[in-house]
Design an enzyme around this catalytic site. Structure first.
Site: not given
Ligand code: GLC
Ligand code: CA
Length: 558
Positions: A22, A24, A26, A30, A99, A200, A257, A328-329
């Site tokens: 990150d 910035n 928040d 990013d 993606d 995907d 995928e 990520h899954d």
């Protein structure tokens, strides 16, 4: 002889932008954050960077629900940031992949909003909209994320199809106009200078001819999408056209995928002139998945060995698949690939060795290179992932207690892989100056980049050597183009294989267990190229393997 392609000798790396860095404060990773960390990735030695989706999205499924394919989610930055990232990546010799999520879009996409305003109009044809049956959905398909795959359109007796969440309506690929719109968008991105896509859920774009019910496989009276996909014939026409109209024109790299390919289809997907450059080898992921998470199976080292051998065998004469231990899954390999998490660096290095030196394209998921592990969740409210909530409910529905259901989700939740990247032992693991969108794993004080960069024995230092070895031109003929052959198969909990090229043979041997052991050698060992052991003792024809030891060495041709 297989035609050589630029990507054959490359190592891929998956970035999950929301959790990477990150810039910035928040609390959300990013694009500028990625730019700031490109040099870190360069030093790691990876070449192809795949970004999980950064398009405009309500983030119901973390960006896999796209509301505008031509814009960047403001949480991640702007189009100018994206263009800068493309340029900065290029400058450092990276290849950049986005993606590509084209089975469905978001229910916030303009197309879908218009379809809902007027289901009978042109945009109604962009989706699958069908009449219900006596107040029920058109058929009994269950969505991946739980519940019916059909959602009723308010004020009507019509339903639209969503194989994933109801906020992810499936696009009607039978409609040529939809296909044209998607191809236009893909080409637009390729013209912007990206090098290709990770694609995907692509197998889902083809539906069965008729939307009919199948035999129920659960208490809910529904049947799984996997069953539905068995009946979907003729995806090849779509994929041939997709490739011809887009990727081929740009010589783009594509990695698909695919979970539900049919027997004998692999050559069509990744063979010479296949629809894609490559696709993931999910042999392990498929084998451990039950119908629902609470039915998932534990895999033991002997299972993992068998499955890896099987996956390698299937790709052998066909092409290259891509090898992963997590994404990520999936849960973190450092946790899920061991029946009891041994929590030691050796085991993590061992896993990396096994995976990266297989035949195929190695893919490393962010944090894998420092041995990030599963999160410990103490309450279901700490879990963010949409599929986890559905799976939790499903477990309860099927008789598990709350504690049991939480344990199931804890092991399996996709949030395990999505916790913020651990850069340092500073607050919030150095990921953000603010409050992170998802809790940082408390083990960050032990497991972080800064600490590992200062330690020549760390997991990170090992991964750098491992990747360098894989890419060393002197061994390219072996690691990239060499064959894969099983080795020492009968030795229990030894996972070993040969890579054989024209210039020589390398043996990769690992001791997939806590207990150290001796292994009676059938080979004459030459040079040790890499090991996670302090030393490699060979005496009287025995190799001494440490707890979770890994040894990569040249051997004489037998
Ligand atoms: C793929 C993605 C997953 C997403 C799903 C729906 O499986 O990897 O994260 O939820 O497709 O787009
Ligand atoms: Ca941010």
């Amino acid at each position: 002889m297989m035609e050589k392609k630029w990507w054959h000798n490359k190592v891929m790396y998956q970035i999950y932008p929301k959790s990477f860095f990150d810039s910035n404060g928040d609390g959300i990773g990013d694009l500028q954050g990625i730019i700031q960390k490109l040099d870190y990735l360069k030093e790691l030695g990876v070449d192809i960077l795949w970004l999980s989706p950064v398009y405009e999205s309500p983030m119901i499924d973390q960006g896999y629900d796209i509301s505008d394919y031509y814009n960047i989610n403001p949480d991640f930055g702007s189009m100018a940031d994206m263009e800068l990232l493309i340029a900065e990546a290029k400058k450092r010799g990276f290849y950049l992949l986005m993606d590509l999520v084209i089975n469905h879009c978001s229910s916030e996409h303009e197309w879908f909003k218009r379809a809902m305003e007027n289901p009978e109009g042109k945009y109604g044809e962009y989706f699958y909209i069908r009449e219900g049956k006596e107040g029920n959905p058109p058929c009994n398909w269950r969505s991946y994320f739980g519940g019916s795959a059909w959602e009723r359109i308010e004020g009507t007796d019509r339903y639209y199809l969503h194989m994933f969440a109801k906020e992810q309506p499936d696009l009607n690929w039978e409609n040529e106009e939809v296909r044209r719109e998607l191809y236009k968008m893909i080409n637009w991105w390729l013209e912007k200078g990206i090098d290709g896509f990770r694609i995907d859920a692509i197998i889902n774009i083809k539906k069965p001819k008729e939307f009919v019910s199948y035999e129920a496989d659960g208490e809910d009276g529904l049947c799984s999408v996997h069953k539905v996909l068995e009946d979907a014939q003729g995806i090849g026409e779509f994929l041939t056209e997709l490739k011809r109209e887009t990727f081929e024109k740009h010589d783009a790299f594509t990695i698909a995928e695919v979970f539900d390919d049919k027997e004998g289809e692999l050559p069509l997907f990744i063979g010479e002139n296949g629809y894609f450059s490559t696709m993931f080898d999910f042999t392990i992921e498929k084998a451990r998945s039950g119908k629902a998470w609470y039915e998932d199976k534990k895999l033991y080292p002997e299972d993992i060995k068998r499955l890896i051998f099987q996956g390698q065998k299937e790709s052998e004469a066909v092409g290259f698949r891509a090898n992963i231990i997590e994404n990520h899954d999936e849960p973190r390999g450092a946790s899920s690939m061991f029946v009891k998490d041994p929590k030691c660096d050796a085991s993590v290095k061992m896993l990396g060795t096994i995976s990266v030196l297989l035949r195929g394209v190695p893919v490393i998921y962010q944090g894998q290179e420092i041995g990030m592990k599963n999160m410990v969740f103490t309450d279901i409210s700490e879990v963010d992932d949409i599929s986890s909530k559905a799976q939790y409910a499903l477990a309860l529905e099927n008789g598990l207690t709350k504690e049991e259901a939480l344990a199931v989700v804890g092991e399996r939740t996709r949030d395990n892989a999505r916790t913020p990247f651990q850069w340092s032992d500073e607050r919030e693991a150095g990921f953000t100056d603010g409050a992170p969108w998802l809790k940082v794993n408390p083990n960050y004080t032990e497991i972080n980049v800064r600490k590992q960069e200062a330690d020549a024995d760390s997991v990170l230092s090992y991964y750098r050597k491992l990747i360098a070895l894989r890419k060393n031109p002197a061994y390219q003929d072996i690691f990239v183009y060499g064959t894969f052959e099983k080795a020492y198969e009968e030795a229990e909990n030894v996972l070993a294989y040969y890579r054989k090229g024209d210039t020589g043979t390398v043996l990769v041997v690992t001791n997939y267990q806590k207990e150290p052991r001796k292994l009676r050698l059938k080979d004459t060992v030459g040079k040790v190229l890499l090991t996670n052991q302090r030393d490699v003792k060979i005496e009287d024809g025995d190799m001494y393997l440490d707890s979770f030891g890994a040894v990569v060495c040249t051997v004489e041709e037998r």
